[in-house]
Design an enzyme around this catalytic site. Structure first.
Site, PDB file in Angstrom:
ATOM      1  N   ARG A 196      19.518 -53.156  -6.836  1.00  0.00           N
ATOM      2  CA  ARG A 196      18.660 -52.443  -6.031  1.00  0.00           C
ATOM      3  C   ARG A 196      19.077 -52.271  -4.685  1.00  0.00           C
ATOM      4  O   ARG A 196      18.851 -51.437  -4.039  1.00  0.00           O
ATOM      5  CB  ARG A 196      17.246 -53.215  -6.206  1.00  0.00           C
ATOM      6  CG  ARG A 196      15.991 -52.162  -5.787  1.00  0.00           C
ATOM      7  CD  ARG A 196      14.632 -52.936  -6.127  1.00  0.00           C
ATOM      8  NE  ARG A 196      13.791 -51.978  -6.083  1.00  0.00           N
ATOM      9  CZ  ARG A 196      12.499 -52.280  -5.299  1.00  0.00           C
ATOM     10  NH1 ARG A 196      12.512 -53.407  -4.710  1.00  0.00           N
ATOM     11  NH2 ARG A 196      11.589 -51.522  -5.177  1.00  0.00           N
ATOM     12  N   ALA A 229      10.796 -46.566  -3.059  1.00  0.00           N
ATOM     13  CA  ALA A 229      11.392 -47.241  -4.105  1.00  0.00           C
ATOM     14  C   ALA A 229      10.139 -48.104  -4.952  1.00  0.00           C
ATOM     15  O   ALA A 229       9.412 -49.020  -4.279  1.00  0.00           O
ATOM     16  CB  ALA A 229      12.292 -48.321  -3.778  1.00  0.00           C
ATOM     17  N   SER A 230       9.982 -47.569  -6.265  1.00  0.00           N
ATOM     18  CA  SER A 230       8.756 -48.181  -6.972  1.00  0.00           C
ATOM     19  C   SER A 230       8.983 -49.683  -7.143  1.00  0.00           C
ATOM     20  O   SER A 230      10.112 -50.208  -7.203  1.00  0.00           O
ATOM     21  CB  SER A 230       8.535 -47.740  -8.356  1.00  0.00           C
ATOM     22  OG  SER A 230       8.395 -46.186  -8.018  1.00  0.00           O
ATOM     23  N   ALA A 231       7.899 -50.575  -7.445  1.00  0.00           N
ATOM     24  CA  ALA A 231       7.951 -51.760  -7.644  1.00  0.00           C
ATOM     25  C   ALA A 231       8.902 -52.083  -9.056  1.00  0.00           C
ATOM     26  O   ALA A 231       8.512 -51.256  -9.963  1.00  0.00           O
ATOM     27  CB  ALA A 231       6.623 -52.457  -7.771  1.00  0.00           C
ATOM     28  N   PHE A 286       1.251 -43.889  -7.917  1.00  0.00           N
ATOM     29  CA  PHE A 286       2.584 -43.344  -7.416  1.00  0.00           C
ATOM     30  C   PHE A 286       1.927 -42.294  -6.433  1.00  0.00           C
ATOM     31  O   PHE A 286       0.983 -41.547  -6.361  1.00  0.00           O
ATOM     32  CB  PHE A 286       3.185 -42.718  -8.401  1.00  0.00           C
ATOM     33  CG  PHE A 286       4.136 -43.731  -9.067  1.00  0.00           C
ATOM     34  CD1 PHE A 286       5.410 -43.917  -9.118  1.00  0.00           C
ATOM     35  CD2 PHE A 286       3.331 -44.615 -10.361  1.00  0.00           C
ATOM     36  CE1 PHE A 286       6.364 -44.638  -9.825  1.00  0.00           C
ATOM     37  CE2 PHE A 286       4.217 -45.576 -10.702  1.00  0.00           C
ATOM     38  CZ  PHE A 286       5.553 -45.763 -10.739  1.00  0.00           C
TER      39      PHE A 286
END
Length: 391
Positions: A39, A97-99, A242
């Protein structure tokens, strides 16, 4: 990368994956992808932390940056659509950036497998596209990003890591017909209405997975199966929030866009506490969003009105009708209601809440949506039980 930083990253990744595996979120193929597609290679040097979106630069504070990257939480990577808000300007999140937890939950829900052709809507940093590329092959991944700057940066990261997925700068609502048909479409932005090109570009029996939002609440995931005749149907599930697709955004404020000094609202009262429909019960809020499909709300604490401790506003997205419910700070059984416009919005809200309670207070997982050429129909338990529209 220094040796100390590399060691700290390995430790952080191991801790994140161990936590997610305990929750059953990371099967072996996605764990391998997470290790192969770090990541940290996709999150930009500058991120924004906390409710105030304070800038955090990797060069200035590598420890805080690394903690944010490998926490099971989203990381804001862009504010104000990339425009500089200035030293004293208001910052608002426009890309993130999504979890990791929700990323892996969605990848499992999409049932992505070896060789599947996948269309991703919302490239963002490129990490999700990188994970997909590792599992299905980069040649099978197309990802669309509305922001051309973000698209170019994501392409650079992906290709720099040897993952030559196709990165398209464009409106995700249009999909990408040039690569169709796809086996899976996975969106990383929420929608209030499923774009029809998505259904047209996915194979019969293929899956569309997208975060969901109503004007009432941003909450839930929708997993649909495409039937090959331009329609699709599927169920919702909870636990996600989101950013809304840019093409479907609305920017409404009560005192700027809705309420006017010349308005003379009708006064009444209600026994329904406003926090029942706009409080901490996300199941109730999700249902309100399906029943009141063009209605949104906002709280106004200490509104500088005598005898009013807090006020709930509800309004239509076309700004033609509104209602306000006042709480005096003490009473829990009677509240003053003000309503203006062609629709009696609090009456509709009461009717929606009554419908929800009369059906055993269902959560998102009991609801679904069918999309056809003539529109979208939400339903409860099965497509033969449509949810009524209260407006």
């Amino acid at each position: 990368m220094t040796e100390d930083f590399a060691a700290a990253e390995r430790t952080a990744l191991r801790g994140l994956l161990d936590a997610l595996k305990r929750e059953g979120l990371v099967p072996p193929e996605w764990e391998r992808a997470a290790r192969a597609v770090p990541r940290s290679a996709y999150v930009p040097e500058l991120i924004y932390l906390g409710d105030d979106l304070e800038p955090c630069n990797r060069a200035d504070d590598p420890e805080a940056w690394l903690r944010a990257v490998y926490a099971d939480d989203s990381v804001v990577t862009q504010v104000n659509d990339g425009e500089d808000p200035g030293e004293d300007g208001e910052r608002w999140a426009s890309s993130s950036a999504s979890a990791p937890g929700i990323v892996f939950r969605m990848l499992r829900m999409a049932d992505v497998g070896d060789g599947h052709r996948v269309l991703e809507i919302g490239t963002g940093t490129g990490w999700n596209a990188g994970l997909l590329s590792h599992v299905v092959g980069a040649e099978n991944v197309t990802t669309v990003e509305v922001d051309p700057v973000l698209a170019a940066m994501a392409k650079g990261r992906l290709w720099g890591e040897g993952l030559r997925a196709e990165v398209v700068a464009g409106d995700g609502a249009l999909g990408h017909a040039g690569g169709a048909p796809y086996d899976r479409l996975v969106a990383t932005c929420s929608v209030r209405s499923v774009p029809r090109p998505w259904l047209e570009q996915v194979k019969p029996g293929g899956v569309v997975l997208t975060p969901w939002e109503s004007p009432w609440i941003c909450y839930g995931l929708l997993r649909m199966t495409v039937d090959g005749a331009g329609a699709a149907s599927g169920r919702f599930s909870p636990h996600s929030a989101f950013m809304l697709m840019r093409a479907q955004r609305t920017d409404l404020r009560i005192f700027r866009d809705v309420v006017r000094d010349a308005h003379r609202p009708d006064e009444s009262s209600t026994g329904l506490p406003p926090w029942r429909v706009a409080g901490d019960d996300f199941a109730a809020q999700f249902a309100m969003g399906l029943l009141l499909r063009d209605v949104w709300w906002t709280w106004h604490d200490d509104p500088d009105v005598e005898g009013v401790a807090s006020r709930l506003w509800v309004a239509t997205t076309d700004a033609t009708s509104w209602a306000a419910v006042d709480w005096d700070g003490t009473s829990d059984d009677r509240f003053t209601v003000w309503q203006h416009g062609p629709r009696r919005l609090w009456d509709e809200t009461e009717a929606a809440y009554a419908w929800w309670t009369s059906h055993d207070r269902p959560g998102p997982e009991r609801f679904g949506l069918t999309v056809t050429a003539t529109g979208e129909t939400p339903w409860l338990d099965d497509p033969g039980r449509p949810v009524p529209a209260m407006g």
